[in-house]
Design an enzyme around this catalytic site. Structure first.
Site, PDB file in Angstrom:
ATOM      1  N   SER A   1      28.869 -26.527 -22.060  1.00  0.00           N
ATOM      2  CA  SER A   1      29.607 -27.035 -22.041  1.00  0.00           C
ATOM      3  C   SER A   1      30.595 -28.093 -22.996  1.00  0.00           C
ATOM      4  O   SER A   1      32.266 -28.737 -22.945  1.00  0.00           O
ATOM      5  CB  SER A   1      29.635 -28.788 -21.034  1.00  0.00           C
TER       6      SER A   1
ATOM      7  N   HIS B   1      31.154 -22.367 -16.265  1.00  0.00           N
ATOM      8  CA  HIS B   1      30.252 -23.908 -16.070  1.00  0.00           C
ATOM      9  C   HIS B   1      30.558 -24.883 -14.818  1.00  0.00           C
ATOM     10  O   HIS B   1      31.348 -25.003 -14.702  1.00  0.00           O
ATOM     11  CB  HIS B   1      31.683 -25.449 -17.780  1.00  0.00           C
TER      12      HIS B   1
ATOM     13  N   GLU C   1      34.014 -24.262 -13.790  1.00  0.00           N
ATOM     14  CA  GLU C   1      35.109 -23.460 -14.681  1.00  0.00           C
ATOM     15  C   GLU C   1      34.970 -22.629 -15.080  1.00  0.00           C
ATOM     16  O   GLU C   1      34.038 -21.877 -15.226  1.00  0.00           O
ATOM     17  CB  GLU C   1      35.213 -24.992 -16.120  1.00  0.00           C
TER      18      GLU C   1
ATOM     19  N   ASN D   1      35.505 -31.922 -19.054  1.00  0.00           N
ATOM     20  CA  ASN D   1      35.154 -32.663 -19.991  1.00  0.00           C
ATOM     21  C   ASN D   1      36.619 -32.886 -20.866  1.00  0.00           C
ATOM     22  O   ASN D   1      36.100 -34.126 -21.203  1.00  0.00           O
ATOM     23  CB  ASN D   1      34.084 -31.422 -20.581  1.00  0.00           C
TER      24      ASN D   1
HETATM   25  N1  3HC Z   1      20.275 -31.767  -6.223  1.00  0.00           N
HETATM   26  C1  3HC Z   1      20.354 -31.641  -5.162  1.00  0.00           C
HETATM   27  N2  3HC Z   1      21.629 -32.258  -4.419  1.00  0.00           N
HETATM   28  C2  3HC Z   1      21.992 -33.784  -4.283  1.00  0.00           C
HETATM   29  C3  3HC Z   1      21.048 -34.415  -5.916  1.00  0.00           C
HETATM   30  C4  3HC Z   1      20.841 -33.576  -6.326  1.00  0.00           C
HETATM   31  N3  3HC Z   1      20.148 -33.543  -8.265  1.00  0.00           N
HETATM   32  N4  3HC Z   1      21.173 -35.498  -5.835  1.00  0.00           N
HETATM   33  C5  3HC Z   1      22.003 -35.618  -4.432  1.00  0.00           C
HETATM   34  N5  3HC Z   1      22.318 -34.549  -3.910  1.00  0.00           N
HETATM   35  C6  3HC Z   1      22.287 -34.483  -2.828  1.00  0.00           C
HETATM   36  C7  3HC Z   1      22.035 -35.484  -2.075  1.00  0.00           C
HETATM   37  O1  3HC Z   1      20.544 -34.625  -1.564  1.00  0.00           O
HETATM   38  C8  3HC Z   1      22.711 -35.721  -0.669  1.00  0.00           C
HETATM   39  O2  3HC Z   1      23.162 -34.284  -0.016  1.00  0.00           O
HETATM   40  P1  3HC Z   1      22.707 -34.801   1.707  1.00  0.00           P
HETATM   41  O3  3HC Z   1      24.654 -35.416   2.142  1.00  0.00           O
HETATM   42  O4  3HC Z   1      23.002 -33.506   2.604  1.00  0.00           O
HETATM   43  O5  3HC Z   1      22.588 -35.574   2.444  1.00  0.00           O
HETATM   44  C9  3HC Z   1      24.131 -36.076  -1.600  1.00  0.00           C
HETATM   45  O6  3HC Z   1      23.699 -35.257  -2.359  1.00  0.00           O
HETATM   46  C10 3HC Z   1      24.760 -37.717  -1.648  1.00  0.00           C
HETATM   47  O7  3HC Z   1      23.208 -38.340  -2.660  1.00  0.00           O
HETATM   48  P2  3HC Z   1      22.961 -39.788  -2.540  1.00  0.00           P
HETATM   49  O8  3HC Z   1      23.052 -39.814  -1.221  1.00  0.00           O
HETATM   50  O9  3HC Z   1      21.200 -39.606  -2.641  1.00  0.00           O
HETATM   51  O10 3HC Z   1      24.224 -40.231  -3.362  1.00  0.00           O
HETATM   52  P3  3HC Z   1      25.431 -40.124  -3.993  1.00  0.00           P
HETATM   53  O11 3HC Z   1      26.223 -40.133  -2.566  1.00  0.00           O
HETATM   54  O12 3HC Z   1      25.450 -41.056  -4.426  1.00  0.00           O
HETATM   55  O13 3HC Z   1      25.449 -38.553  -4.269  1.00  0.00           O
HETATM   56  C11 3HC Z   1      26.223 -38.156  -6.548  1.00  0.00           C
HETATM   57  C12 3HC Z   1      24.952 -38.150  -5.518  1.00  0.00           C
HETATM   58  C13 3HC Z   1      25.752 -36.032  -5.886  1.00  0.00           C
HETATM   59  C14 3HC Z   1      24.788 -37.297  -8.218  1.00  0.00           C
HETATM   60  C15 3HC Z   1      27.443 -38.636  -6.810  1.00  0.00           C
HETATM   61  O14 3HC Z   1      26.918 -40.409  -7.409  1.00  0.00           O
HETATM   62  C16 3HC Z   1      28.174 -37.640  -7.228  1.00  0.00           C
HETATM   63  O15 3HC Z   1      28.760 -37.507  -6.768  1.00  0.00           O
HETATM   64  N6  3HC Z   1      28.055 -38.172  -8.468  1.00  0.00           N
HETATM   65  C17 3HC Z   1      29.819 -37.898 -10.407  1.00  0.00           C
HETATM   66  C18 3HC Z   1      28.722 -36.554 -10.333  1.00  0.00           C
HETATM   67  C19 3HC Z   1      29.416 -35.893 -11.791  1.00  0.00           C
HETATM   68  O16 3HC Z   1      30.833 -36.729 -11.595  1.00  0.00           O
HETATM   69  N7  3HC Z   1      29.007 -34.758 -11.861  1.00  0.00           N
HETATM   70  C20 3HC Z   1      29.783 -33.523 -13.101  1.00  0.00           C
HETATM   71  C21 3HC Z   1      29.009 -34.629 -14.615  1.00  0.00           C
HETATM   72  S1  3HC Z   1      29.973 -33.241 -15.475  1.00  0.00           S
HETATM   73  C22 3HC Z   1      29.118 -32.283 -15.679  1.00  0.00           C
HETATM   74  O17 3HC Z   1      27.958 -32.547 -15.196  1.00  0.00           O
HETATM   75  C23 3HC Z   1      29.905 -31.561 -17.165  1.00  0.00           C
HETATM   76  C24 3HC Z   1      29.295 -31.187 -18.059  1.00  0.00           C
HETATM   77  O18 3HC Z   1      29.037 -30.609 -19.132  1.00  0.00           O
HETATM   78  C25 3HC Z   1      28.643 -32.439 -18.786  1.00  0.00           C
END
Ligand code: 3HC
Length: 290
Positions: free
Chosen positions: A126, A147, A159, A197
C-alpha cells in the site's frame, strides 16, 4: 471464469502472506476457480489464514450466497505452504506480506529465481514503490502492483500499479485477472499512495487533527462523516480498522515522496503508534475492542 482473456493464462497462484489481506486475496481467487497456494513463514500462520477463509465461506453458505458444494470446491483449490519452492509451477505470485521494504525486496528476489521465467510477480503493497521492488528482481518487466482493499471479499476495487519497467502484457494480464474475480481494476502508474490511499489517508489524518485540536470528539467526527458524507464508517473508526501504524506509514510515504508539508502526519497519530495502540488488531486504537 479464469483470466485467459489477457496475454497470458493464469491458473495457479501463490499468495505470500496469510494475514487479513493475504487470506482475503486467496479466498477470492479460489472462489473464482484459481488454484491457490497460501504461503507464510510458519505453518500455524497459514493454518490461521485457512481457518479464517473457512469461517467466511461457512458464513456465505449460511446466508445462502454459496452452496456447500461450492464451499468444498473452493477449499479444495487452496493448499498450504511454508516453502517458496512450491511456487515453481505458478503463473503468478501475489505478495501480501508485512509492509517492510527489506522483507518484500528479499521475497521478490527469491521468488524471481524460483518461479518460471514468464511468471508475474505482484505486490499488494500500500505504500512502497513498485519500481523499487521490481528492480530487486531479475525480471522487472514482470513485476506489478495489485493493491486490494480491506475487507478483500467485499471491496470492489483493485489498483493495478505499473512500475516504470512493467510491460504491457503483464499489466493487461493483471487487469483481466482482476476483472475475472469480479473486481473493477484501475490502471495507475507508480506514485506515492497510488490513488485511493493518497486521497483516503490524508482525510483520516485530518480527522485525527480535528480531534487533536479539540474541534470535536472522535465519536462526533465519526458521526459527522457518516451522517454528513454518507461514509459507511467514520474516519477514526476506519483508521483503527486499517491499523494506525499502516496509516502513519502511508502518511510518511506521502510526506517524504512529495516533500510537501500538507501531508504532515498528525502528532496524535504518531503518539498512538508509539503507545502500541494500533487499532483493532491490538485490541485498542482510538477506540477499545473487546
Ligand atoms: N470479510 C468478508 N466479508 C465481510 C467482512 C470481512 N472482513 N466484513 C464485512 N463483511 C460483509 C458482511 O458479511 C456483510 O455481507 P452481506 O451483505 O452479504 O451480509 C457486508 O460485508 C456488510 O457487513 P456488515 O453488515 O457486518 O457491516 P457494514 O455494513 O458496516 O459493512 C464494511 C462493513 C464493509 C467493513 C463497511 O463498514 C465498509 O465498507 N467500511 C469501509 C471499509 C474501507 O474503506 N476499506 C478500505 C480501507 S483502505 C485499504 O484497505 C487500503 C490499505 O492499503 C490501507
Amino acid at each position: 471464469m479464469k483470466g485467459s482473456k489477457g496475454f497470458m493464462t493464469i491458473n495457479k497462484i501463490m499468495v505470500v502472506g496469510s494475514g487479513t489481506m493475504g487470506s482475503g486475496i486467496a479466498q477470492v481467487m479460489a472462489q473464482h476457480g484459481y488454484e491457490v497456494i497460501l504461503n507464510d513463514i510458519k505453518p500455524e500462520f497459514v493454518e490461521r489464514g485457512l481457518q479464517s477463509i473457512t469461517k467466511q465461506l461457512d458464513k456465505a453458505v449460511s446466508k445462502d450466497k454459496m452452496t456447500e458444494q461450492e464451499k468444498e470446491a473452493t477449499l479444495k483449490r487452496l493448499t498450504a505452504s511454508t516453502d517458496y519452492t512450491d511456487a515453481e509451477d505458478v503463473q503468478l505470485v501475489i505478495e501480501a506480506a508485512t509492509e517492510n521494504k527489506n522483507i518484500k525486496l528479499d521475497i521478490f528476489k527469491k521468488l524471481a529465481e524460483i518461479t518460471p521465467e514468464d511468471a508475474i510477480l505482484a505486490s499488494n503493497t500500500s505504500s512502497l514503490s513498485i519500481t523499487e521492488i521490481a528492480n530487486a528482481t531479475s525480471r522487472p518487466e514482470k513485476v506489478i502492483g495489485m493493491h486490494f482493499f480491506n475487507p478483500v471479499p467485499v471491496m470492489k476495487l483493485v489498483e493495478v500499479t505499473r512500475a516504470l519497467t512493467t510491460d504491457d502484457q503483464t499489466a493487461q494480464t493483471i487487469l483481466d485477472l482482476s476483472q475475472s474475480i469480479g473486481k473493477t481494476a484501475i490502471d495507475v502508474t507508480d506514485s506515492p499512495g497510488f490513488v485511493v490511499n493518497r486521497v483516503l489517508i490524508p482525510m483520516i489524518n485530518e480527522a485525527v487533527f480535528t480531534v487533536y485540536e479539540g474541534v470535536a470528539t472522535m465519536e462526533e467526527v465519526d458521526d459527522s462523516m457518516k451522517l454528513g458524507a454518507n461514509h459507511p464508517m467514520g474516519p477514526i473508526a476506519l483508521a483503527d480498522y486499517i491499523g494506525l501504524d499502516v496509516c502513519l506509514a502511508i502518511m510518511t510515504v506521502l510526506y517524504e515522496g512529495f516533500n510537501d508539508s500538507k501531508y504532515r502526519p498528525c502528532p496524535l497519530l504518531k503518539k498512538y503508534v508509539e503507545a502500541g495502540r494500533l487499532g483493532r488488531k491490538t485490541g485498542r486504537g482510538f477506540y477499545e475492542y473487546a
